[in-house]
Design a protein around this motif. Structure first.
Motif, PDB file in Angstrom:
ATOM      1  N   CYS A   1       0.831  -1.201   0.000  1.00 25.69           N
ATOM      2  CA  CYS A   1       0.000   0.000   0.000  1.00 25.69           C
ATOM      3  C   CYS A   1       0.871   1.259   0.000  1.00 25.69           C
ATOM      4  O   CYS A   1       1.830   1.356   0.772  1.00 25.69           O
ATOM      5  CB  CYS A   1      -0.898  -0.006   1.232  1.00 25.69           C
ATOM      6  SG  CYS A   1      -1.918   1.459   1.432  1.00 25.69           S
ATOM      7  N   GLU A   2       0.541   2.209  -0.865  1.00 28.22           N
ATOM      8  CA  GLU A   2       1.307   3.453  -0.953  1.00 28.22           C
ATOM      9  C   GLU A   2       0.951   4.436   0.156  1.00 28.22           C
ATOM     10  O   GLU A   2       1.604   5.472   0.288  1.00 28.22           O
ATOM     11  CB  GLU A   2       1.096   4.089  -2.322  1.00 28.22           C
ATOM     12  CG  GLU A   2       1.669   3.242  -3.446  1.00 28.22           C
ATOM     13  CD  GLU A   2       1.475   3.853  -4.818  1.00 28.22           C
ATOM     14  OE1 GLU A   2       1.601   5.092  -4.950  1.00 28.22           O
ATOM     15  OE2 GLU A   2       1.189   3.082  -5.746  1.00 28.22           O
ATOM     16  N   ILE A   3      -0.061   4.127   0.961  1.00 26.24           N
ATOM     17  CA  ILE A   3      -0.450   5.000   2.073  1.00 26.24           C
ATOM     18  C   ILE A   3       0.192   4.530   3.375  1.00 26.24           C
ATOM     19  O   ILE A   3       0.946   5.252   4.003  1.00 26.24           O
ATOM     20  CB  ILE A   3      -1.987   5.064   2.224  1.00 26.24           C
ATOM     21  CG1 ILE A   3      -2.653   5.488   0.911  1.00 26.24           C
ATOM     22  CG2 ILE A   3      -2.388   5.982   3.378  1.00 26.24           C
ATOM     23  CD1 ILE A   3      -2.221   6.835   0.365  1.00 26.24           C
TER      24      ILE A   3
ATOM     25  N   CYS B   1      -6.433   3.693  -6.369  1.00 31.10           N
ATOM     26  CA  CYS B   1      -7.314   4.825  -6.084  1.00 31.10           C
ATOM     27  C   CYS B   1      -7.875   5.326  -7.409  1.00 31.10           C
ATOM     28  O   CYS B   1      -7.127   5.517  -8.372  1.00 31.10           O
ATOM     29  CB  CYS B   1      -6.521   5.923  -5.390  1.00 31.10           C
ATOM     30  SG  CYS B   1      -7.400   7.498  -5.260  1.00 31.10           S
TER      31      CYS B   1
ATOM     32  N   ALA C   1      -2.929   5.613  -7.000  1.00 29.73           N
ATOM     33  CA  ALA C   1      -2.052   4.995  -6.005  1.00 29.73           C
ATOM     34  C   ALA C   1      -2.603   3.629  -5.598  1.00 29.73           C
ATOM     35  O   ALA C   1      -3.814   3.458  -5.459  1.00 29.73           O
ATOM     36  CB  ALA C   1      -1.937   5.891  -4.774  1.00 29.73           C
TER      37      ALA C   1
ATOM     38  N   ILE D   1      -3.715   1.026  -3.053  1.00 25.75           N
ATOM     39  CA  ILE D   1      -4.158   1.127  -1.658  1.00 25.75           C
ATOM     40  C   ILE D   1      -4.664  -0.215  -1.144  1.00 25.75           C
ATOM     41  O   ILE D   1      -5.212  -1.013  -1.897  1.00 25.75           O
ATOM     42  CB  ILE D   1      -5.248   2.213  -1.487  1.00 25.75           C
ATOM     43  CG1 ILE D   1      -6.341   2.082  -2.555  1.00 25.75           C
ATOM     44  CG2 ILE D   1      -4.646   3.596  -1.523  1.00 25.75           C
ATOM     45  CD1 ILE D   1      -7.469   3.094  -2.459  1.00 25.75           C
TER      46      ILE D   1
ATOM     47  N   CYS E   1      -6.881   1.181   4.012  1.00 23.18           N
ATOM     48  CA  CYS E   1      -6.740   2.580   3.615  1.00 23.18           C
ATOM     49  C   CYS E   1      -7.768   3.005   2.568  1.00 23.18           C
ATOM     50  O   CYS E   1      -8.046   4.197   2.433  1.00 23.18           O
ATOM     51  CB  CYS E   1      -5.330   2.834   3.081  1.00 23.18           C
ATOM     52  SG  CYS E   1      -4.043   2.680   4.348  1.00 23.18           S
ATOM     53  N   ALA E   2      -8.324   2.069   1.824  1.00 27.61           N
ATOM     54  CA  ALA E   2      -9.286   2.397   0.769  1.00 27.61           C
ATOM     55  C   ALA E   2     -10.592   2.907   1.375  1.00 27.61           C
ATOM     56  O   ALA E   2     -11.114   2.328   2.323  1.00 27.61           O
ATOM     57  CB  ALA E   2      -9.558   1.160  -0.085  1.00 27.61           C
TER      58      ALA E   2
ATOM     59  N   TYR F   1     -13.173   3.282  -5.176  1.00 26.86           N
ATOM     60  CA  TYR F   1     -12.293   3.294  -4.011  1.00 26.86           C
ATOM     61  C   TYR F   1     -11.309   4.440  -4.164  1.00 26.86           C
ATOM     62  O   TYR F   1     -10.706   4.606  -5.219  1.00 26.86           O
ATOM     63  CB  TYR F   1     -11.538   1.972  -3.873  1.00 26.86           C
ATOM     64  CG  TYR F   1     -12.439   0.814  -3.577  1.00 26.86           C
ATOM     65  CD1 TYR F   1     -12.811   0.509  -2.271  1.00 26.86           C
ATOM     66  CD2 TYR F   1     -12.943   0.017  -4.600  1.00 26.86           C
ATOM     67  CE1 TYR F   1     -13.657  -0.556  -1.991  1.00 26.86           C
ATOM     68  CE2 TYR F   1     -13.790  -1.056  -4.328  1.00 26.86           C
ATOM     69  CZ  TYR F   1     -14.131  -1.325  -3.025  1.00 26.86           C
ATOM     70  OH  TYR F   1     -14.967  -2.369  -2.757  1.00 26.86           O
ATOM     71  N   TYR F   2     -11.166   5.234  -3.109  1.00 26.87           N
ATOM     72  CA  TYR F   2     -10.258   6.373  -3.111  1.00 26.87           C
ATOM     73  C   TYR F   2      -9.252   6.245  -1.972  1.00 26.87           C
ATOM     74  O   TYR F   2      -9.555   5.674  -0.916  1.00 26.87           O
ATOM     75  CB  TYR F   2     -11.029   7.678  -2.909  1.00 26.87           C
ATOM     76  CG  TYR F   2     -11.925   8.060  -4.052  1.00 26.87           C
ATOM     77  CD1 TYR F   2     -11.413   8.643  -5.202  1.00 26.87           C
ATOM     78  CD2 TYR F   2     -13.295   7.854  -3.979  1.00 26.87           C
ATOM     79  CE1 TYR F   2     -12.240   8.999  -6.251  1.00 26.87           C
ATOM     80  CE2 TYR F   2     -14.130   8.214  -5.029  1.00 26.87           C
ATOM     81  CZ  TYR F   2     -13.589   8.788  -6.162  1.00 26.87           C
ATOM     82  OH  TYR F   2     -14.406   9.139  -7.204  1.00 26.87           O
ATOM     83  N   CYS F   3      -8.076   6.860  -2.170  1.00 26.51           N
ATOM     84  CA  CYS F   3      -7.117   6.984  -1.071  1.00 26.51           C
ATOM     85  C   CYS F   3      -7.652   8.071  -0.142  1.00 26.51           C
ATOM     86  O   CYS F   3      -8.558   8.823  -0.520  1.00 26.51           O
ATOM     87  CB  CYS F   3      -5.724   7.344  -1.616  1.00 26.51           C
ATOM     88  SG  CYS F   3      -5.575   9.035  -2.257  1.00 26.51           S
TER      89      CYS F   3
END
Length: 78
Positions: free
Chosen positions: A8-10, A20, A25, A27, A31-32, A48-50
């Motif tokens: 995950c990039e977050i 995302c 990105a 996720i 985190c999604a 789905y968003y970051c």
């Protein structure tokens, strides 16, 4: 592309679940942030968003309906 496992990039801790919809990105499921996006024809699809894109009204059409995250008055990509 190889069979490499992306993180995950977050949070950098879990395996990527989906990209995302706003920034692309990778996720994880934790985190999604899930949204339902609708259109005028009555179709609805999952998105789905970051965390950053979820509250950005320039990216997410439902951002205006979310409470801003703690410590931020508003978030935009500009």
């Amino acid at each position: 592309m190889g069979d490499e496992i992306r993180t995950c990039e977050i949070c950098r801790a879990k395996v990527v679940f989906t990209p995302c919809l706003g920034c692309g990105a990778g996720i994880c499921e934790t985190c999604a942030l899930f949204e339902l996006i609708g259109s005028g024809c009555g179709c609805v699809w999952p998105a789905y968003y970051c965390p950053k894109c979820a509250w950005d009204p320039l990216v997410n059409p439902n951002a205006a309906f979310r409470d801003p995250p703690a410590g931020h008055e508003s978030l935009t990509s500009k």
